[in-house]
Design a protein around this motif. Structure first.
Motif, PDB file in Angstrom:
ATOM      1  N   THR A 228       0.828  -1.203   0.000  1.00  0.00           N
ATOM      2  CA  THR A 228       0.000   0.000   0.000  1.00  0.00           C
ATOM      3  C   THR A 228       0.863   1.255   0.000  1.00  0.00           C
ATOM      4  OG1 THR A 228      -1.726  -1.144   1.261  1.00  0.00           O
ATOM      5  CG2 THR A 228      -1.829   1.251   1.225  1.00  0.00           C
ATOM      6  N   ASP A 230       0.415   5.865  -0.697  1.00  0.00           N
ATOM      7  CA  ASP A 230      -0.476   6.997  -0.914  1.00  0.00           C
ATOM      8  C   ASP A 230      -0.077   7.732  -2.187  1.00  0.00           C
ATOM      9  OD1 ASP A 230      -1.917   6.464   1.380  1.00  0.00           O
ATOM     10  OD2 ASP A 230      -0.660   7.765   2.643  1.00  0.00           O
ATOM     11  N   GLN A 355      -9.396   2.616   2.127  1.00  0.00           N
ATOM     12  CA  GLN A 355      -8.375   1.653   1.705  1.00  0.00           C
ATOM     13  C   GLN A 355      -8.906   0.249   1.906  1.00  0.00           C
ATOM     14  OE1 GLN A 355      -6.204  -0.406   4.030  1.00  0.00           O
ATOM     15  NE2 GLN A 355      -5.244  -1.334   2.228  1.00  0.00           N
ATOM     16  N   SER A 391      -5.285   6.356  -1.240  1.00  0.00           N
ATOM     17  CA  SER A 391      -4.524   5.154  -0.889  1.00  0.00           C
ATOM     18  C   SER A 391      -4.766   4.076  -1.943  1.00  0.00           C
ATOM     19  CB  SER A 391      -4.937   4.622   0.488  1.00  0.00           C
ATOM     20  OG  SER A 391      -4.557   5.524   1.505  1.00  0.00           O
TER      21      SER A 391
END
Length: 425
Positions: A228, A230, A355, A391
């Motif tokens: 993950t 941003d 997310q 995200s």
């Protein structure tokens, strides 16, 4: 001589279907191309067209019948020069729906395994060619099973998926393998107590059954790794506004998702080690990026495909995506429009989801899950400011894609979105 109309195979993996609705009745005349019925496959509800001209003299499978095997006679057609009455007399008896209760039988003693010699391999017109579905052939290859030793249970002895899954590699024909954990988990029958709570039982359609089975298999057989990061969206949103102003006269309005589809496709071409599929003893490396896009349809989730999205303009992607999404919601997608793809994109940002981790859509090896863009504190050019941030989480098949390669793809996607002029280059 009346012509039998058989349940068609409307997709390469279809072995049975539900005859959802008849659009003709006995006595109706049909021409080639007329829509006769709606058939629910394991992927979508599709229209079934007539290929010959004539008069419907019998309907042998009633609408709503489930589990109708491919090749089963579902209706009978009398030709232009045939007597309709004679055709009706020659028509076969209506097929028994799987929903009709079977006659009760006395309890039978425990069966003993039949000797292997009693099983016969699937017949074929040429005498030496094995008749098997493409899915059965692929599973057999992965499991090291000789199809010549498998008994086919499909129409005309055709070997289908279940025949191969029930056979162990190297086992004699007719000897079934012990159920694997994945197969056992896919059994739909679950006994859940109601605890006295009022409820309504809604029967699953074929599409929902397929979603449940495939997602269960994916989580049980694919080792997922999640990455993950941003992504700042301000530059992308500004470019989208400028493009929409320029395209307004053409009636085209780009969505953020259209630009993200293009961005993922370009990232995959920059990091080709992630544009792959795990195929047993080999790795398939794709030379173009076909992006499957998750669409919520009334019958369940389906993923229409933007073929070669990396080489298409954003306006072309937008137009094609709107058309495919509409067909998906109406259950009108054709097999080539949802089967395949080299990677997937799932966007829940429109619901305010920040997310999430998506499940890989096999045989693909990655899926990108994106959330909502929201105002967050961000450091831009060394100074603290407020930016629109999204995200993004990549789910990767760790058998095919290493963590470092997945990280490179996520970085490439981030750079493309934050510097979006490359999307229109």
């Amino acid at each position: 001589m009346p012509t039998p109309i058989k349940m068609p195979a409307l997709s390469p993996t279809m072995e049975e279907g539900t005859l959802a609705r008849w659009l003709v009745k006995v006595g109706d005349k049909v021409s080639s191309g007329d829509i006769m019925a709606e058939i629910e496959t394991d992927k979508a509800t599709m229209e079934f067209e007539a290929v010959d001209e004539g008069t419907i003299v019998s309907i042998d499978v009633s609408e709503g019948s489930e589990g109708v095997k491919v090749g089963t006679i579902i209706a009978t057609l009398a030709g232009e020069d045939e007597d309709v009455a004679e055709g009706a007399e020659a028509a076969p008896a209506p097929a028994k729906s799987e929903e009709q209760p079977a006659p009760e039988a006395a309890p039978a003693p425990a069966a003993t395994p039949a000797p292997a010699a009693a099983a016969t391999p699937a017949p074929s017109p040429s005498g030496d060619r094995i008749i098997a579905s493409p899915l059965a052939k692929r599973i057999a290859e992965q499991k090291g099973i000789d199809l010549a030793e498998v008994t086919g249970s499909g129409p005309n002895g055709r070997i289908v998926k279940a025949d191969v899954e029930d056979t162990q590699a190297g086992a004699p024909a007719g000897v079934a393998a012990a159920p694997s954990p994945a197969a056992a988990a896919s059994v739909p029958s679950l006994k859940i107590p109601d605890f006295g709570i009022p409820f309504e039982a809604v029967k699953h359609n074929n599409i929902r059954k397929t979603i449940a089975r495939r997602l269960t298999e994916a989580k049980q057989t694919i080792p997922h790794i999640y990455l993950t990061l941003d992504v700042r969206l301000d530059a992308l949103l500004k470019l989208r506004g400028e493009l929409n102003a320029a395209l307004e006269s053409q009636g085209i309005k780009l969505s953020v998702n259209d630009l993200l589809i293009k961005g993922l496709a370009k990232a995959l071409m920059q990091v080709p080690s992630c544009n792959v599929s795990f195929a047993g003893d080999e790795l398939r490396k794709y030379s173009r990026a076909d992006i499957s896009v998750a669409v919520a349809a009334p019958s369940g989730l389906i993923t229409p495909i933007i073929v070669d999205a990396g080489s298409k303009s954003i306006s072309a992607i937008s137009t094609e995506m709107k058309e495919l999404a509409g067909k998906a919601r109406d259950g009108k997608l054709q097999p080539h429009e949802y089967q395949g793809g080299t990677a997937s994109l799932s966007n829940l940002g429109m619901f305010g989801i920040k997310q999430f981790d998506a499940v890989i859509n096999p045989p693909q090896a990655m899926i990108l899950a994106v959330g909502a863009g929201e105002k967050r504190p961000a450091v831009v050019d060394g100074a603290l400011s407020v930016a629109t941030v999204m995200s993004a989480t990549g789910s990767f098949d760790h058998r095919a894609i290493d963590g470092a390669d997945g990280a490179q793809l996520m970085q490439a996607f981030q750079h493309i979105v934050e510097n979006p002029l490359g999307l229109v280059a």
